[in-house]
Design an enzyme around this catalytic site. Structure first.
Site, PDB file in Angstrom:
ATOM      1  N   LYS A   1      14.140  -3.798  -5.734  1.00 26.60           N
ATOM      2  CA  LYS A   1      13.236  -2.796  -6.303  1.00 26.60           C
ATOM      3  C   LYS A   1      13.742  -2.408  -7.669  1.00 26.60           C
ATOM      4  CE  LYS A   1       9.594  -0.580  -4.728  1.00 26.60           C
ATOM      5  NZ  LYS A   1       8.727  -1.062  -3.665  1.00 26.60           N
TER       6      LYS A   1
ATOM      7  N   GLY B   1      -4.266   6.600  -5.273  1.00 22.63           N
ATOM      8  CA  GLY B   1      -3.931   5.494  -6.172  1.00 22.63           C
ATOM      9  C   GLY B   1      -4.418   4.182  -5.581  1.00 22.63           C
TER      10      GLY B   1
HETATM   11  N1  GLU Z   1       5.417  -2.754  -4.604  1.00 18.70           N
HETATM   12  C1  GLU Z   1       4.851  -3.328  -3.423  1.00 18.70           C
HETATM   13  C2  GLU Z   1       5.635  -2.904  -2.202  1.00 18.70           C
HETATM   14  O1  GLU Z   1       6.304  -1.888  -2.163  1.00 18.70           O
HETATM   15  C3  GLU Z   1       4.686  -4.839  -3.554  1.00 18.70           C
HETATM   16  C4  GLU Z   1       5.927  -5.583  -3.860  1.00 18.70           C
HETATM   17  C5  GLU Z   1       5.692  -7.052  -4.244  1.00 18.70           C
HETATM   18  O2  GLU Z   1       4.559  -7.490  -4.285  1.00 18.70           O
HETATM   19  O3  GLU Z   1       6.697  -7.700  -4.502  1.00 18.70           O
HETATM   20  O4  GLU Z   1       5.561  -3.530  -1.182  1.00 18.70           O
END
Ligand code: GLU
Length: 428
Positions: free
Chosen positions: A107, A221
C-alpha cells in the site's frame, strides 16, 4: 475511544495474532507475516502554482510478495500515517490470498488533501512519488493502483513517469489505468460491484430476496456509488448514504425513506463524493448527522468509506433489524466493535473479502495487458462474479464447518495460503 485514536496497524496485527494461534503457525512465520517485508518513507517536494515549494510526505509499504508481486493502492489523504499504510498493506496480502490471485500485498500513501490541490500540483505529487520509488516498484515487483482520492488519471501520470525513467512501455507497473491506455473495462465498477456480489450470496444463504431488503451506506465515493448501483439493480432499496462535507469539515448522512435515487444524487455530487446539502434537501432528502447512516432500521449496512468507523462507542446504535454488514472499506470495524458484532451473530462479510473485487479486476487488467488483448465489459464482470462468489462460499463453508466468525474464517484461508507460500520458499 475517539475514532482517530484507534491504530489500524495494531488492529491488523491483533487479527493476525489470533489466527496465527488458531493455525498454530511457528514463531518465524509469525514474525515474518505480522510485520511488513519492506517500507519506504520519503519527501516529495512540489513547486506549487503560486511559486512556493511544498514538501509532501510519501510512503510505500510492501507487506509480502510470497505469492506474487506486492499489490495495492495509493491513498491521498491529509490524515495518512505510516501505521495506516502498514495495516492496509497487510490487509492487501490477505485480500489477494483469499480470492486466490497470484499477488502479494502493498500500500502507498501521500499526506495531502487533493481538495486543495490543482490538477498540476497533483500531477507533480504523482510524478515525485514514482521518482522516489522507480527502482522499487515494477510489473514483477510491486504494482500500485487507485485508492482513496486517487483515480485513473493519477495512475496514468505515474505510469508515464515510470516509463520515462525506464525508457520503455511498461503498462504492467500500475493498474486502474484509463480504458484505452491499458486499463480494463469494469475496473471502476469492480470494487462496489464485488461488495454486492458477496451481499447477494449472503442473502441467498439467509433465504432472503434482495428486493425484500433495505440498506444504509457509509460513504459516497467510488466504492459506495457502484455498490448502490448494483444493489438497486438487484431490487434492494438504499435509504441512507453518508458523505464527507469539505466545507463544514464533518460528515453528514443523507436519507430518503422511499429510497435514494443514485442518478439524481450524483447530479448534486462533486468528484470527491461530496453532496451539495441544499440541493439534496430540495430533492426531498433529509440531512442528518454523519453517524446516522449506522443507526438506520435496515437489513444491510455497507461501510464504504474509511477505517475505524464502527467503534466500541457507536456499535450499540446498530439497529436490531440489521442482518448483514458488508465492509466495502478497508478496516472499518475496530476490534472492540467487532467482538460485539460477532456476539450479536451478525452476518459479517469482512473487508478483505467483500472489497476484493477491485484488486481482482486489477489482476484481470494485468492479464489483459500482458496478452495485449482486452475483454468486453460483460466478460470482465462475469469473471469477477465467479471469483468473488467462489471466494465467498469457501469462507462461508469454513465458517460453518469450524463454527467460527466469518472474519476469522477468511483469515484462516488467507493467512494459511501466505504462510504456506512463505514456508515453501524457505523463508520461515
Ligand atoms: N485500492 C484497492 C484495494 O484496497 C485496489 C487495489 C488494487 O487494485 O491493487 O483493494
Amino acid at each position: 475511544m475517539a475514532k482517530s485514536s484507534y491504530n489500524p496497524f495494531a488492529t491488523a496485527q491483533a487479527q493476525f495474532d489470533k489466527v496465527a494461534e488458531f493455525l498454530e503457525l511457528d514463531a518465524a512465520t509469525r514474525e515474518l507475516l505480522r510485520n511488513p517485508l519492506r517500507e519506504y518513507a520519503f519527501a516529495i517536494p512540489v513547486r506549487m502554482d503560486d511559486g512556493t515549494t511544498q514538501v509532501f510526505r510519501g510512503f510505500r509499504v510492501q507487506h509480502s510478495d510470497a505469492r506474487g508481486p506486492s499489490k495495492g493502492g495509493i491513498r491521498f489523504h491529509p490524515q495518512e500515517t505510516v501505521d495506516t499504510v502498514r495495516a492496509l498493506a497487510m490487509w492487501m496480502t490477505w485480500k489477494c490470498a483469499v480470492v486466490d490471485i497470484p499477488l502479494g500485498g502493498g500500500k502507498g500513501g501521500v499526506i495531502c488533501d487533493p481538495h486543495n490541490l490543482s490538477a498540476r500540483e497533483q500531477e507533480q505529487i504523482c510524478r515525485g512519488w514514482v521518482r522516489q520509488l522507480a527502482r522499487d516498484i515494477g510489473p514483477l515487483r510491486d504494482v500500485p493502483a487507485p485508492d482513496v482520492m486517487t483515480n485513473a488519471q493519477h495512475m496514468l501520470w505515474m505510469l508515464d513517469e515510470f516509463e520515462t525513467i525506464h525508457g520503455a512501455h511498461l503498462p504492467g507497473v500500475i493498474t486502474g489505468k484509463p480504458v484505452g491506455m491499458g486499463g480494463s473495462l469494469g475496473r471502476t465498477e469492480a470494487t462496489g460491484y464485488g461488495v454486492v456480489f458477496t451481499v447477494r450470496e449472503a442473502l441467498k444463504e439467509l433465504g432472503v430476496r434482495p428486493s425484500d431488503t433495505t440498506a444504509s451506506v457509509q460513504g459516497f465515493g467510488n466504492v459506495a456509488q457502484y455498490a448502490i448501483q448494483l444493489y438497486t439493480q438487484l431490487g434492494g432499496k438504499v435509504v441512507c448514504v453518508s458523505y464527507w462535507d469539505q466545507s463544514d469539515q464533518c460528515s453528514y448522512s443523507v436519507r430518503r425513506l422511499s429510497g435514494v435515487d443514485l442518478a439524481q444524487l450524483l447530479g448534486v455530487t462533486d468528484r470527491f463524493g461530496g453532496i451539495d446539502k441544499a440541493k439534496a434537501k430540495g430533492l426531498g432528502y433529509e440531512i442528518l448527522p454523519g453517524d446516522a447512516w449506522l443507526e438506520q432500521d435496515v437489513d444491510i449496512l455497507m461501510p464504504c468509506a474509511l477505517e475505524n468507523q464502527i467503534t466500541g462507542e457507536n456499535v450499540g446504535k446498530i439497529a436490531k433489524r440489521v442482518k448483514i454488514i458488508a465492509e466495502g472499506a478497508n478496516g472499518p470495524t475496530t476490534l472492540d466493535a467487532d467482538k460485539v458484532l460477532e456476539e450479536r451473530g451478525i452476518f459479517l462479510i469482512p473487508d478483505f473479502l467483500a472489497n476484493a473485487g477491485g484488486v481482482t479486476c486489477s489482476y484481470f487488467e494485468q492479464v489483459q495487458s500482458n496478452m495485449n488483448y482486452f475483454w468486453e465489459k460483460d466478460e470482465v464482470l462475469g469473471k469477477l462474479d465467479v471469483k468473488m462468489t467462489s471466494a465467498f462460499h469457501a469462507v462461508r463453508e469454513l465458517a460453518k464447518k469450524r463454527k467460527i466468525y466469518m472474519r476469522d474464517a477468511a483469515y484462516v484461508i488467507a493467512i494459511g495460503r501466505v504462510a504456506q507460500a512463505s514456508k515453501d520458499r524457505g523463508w520461515a
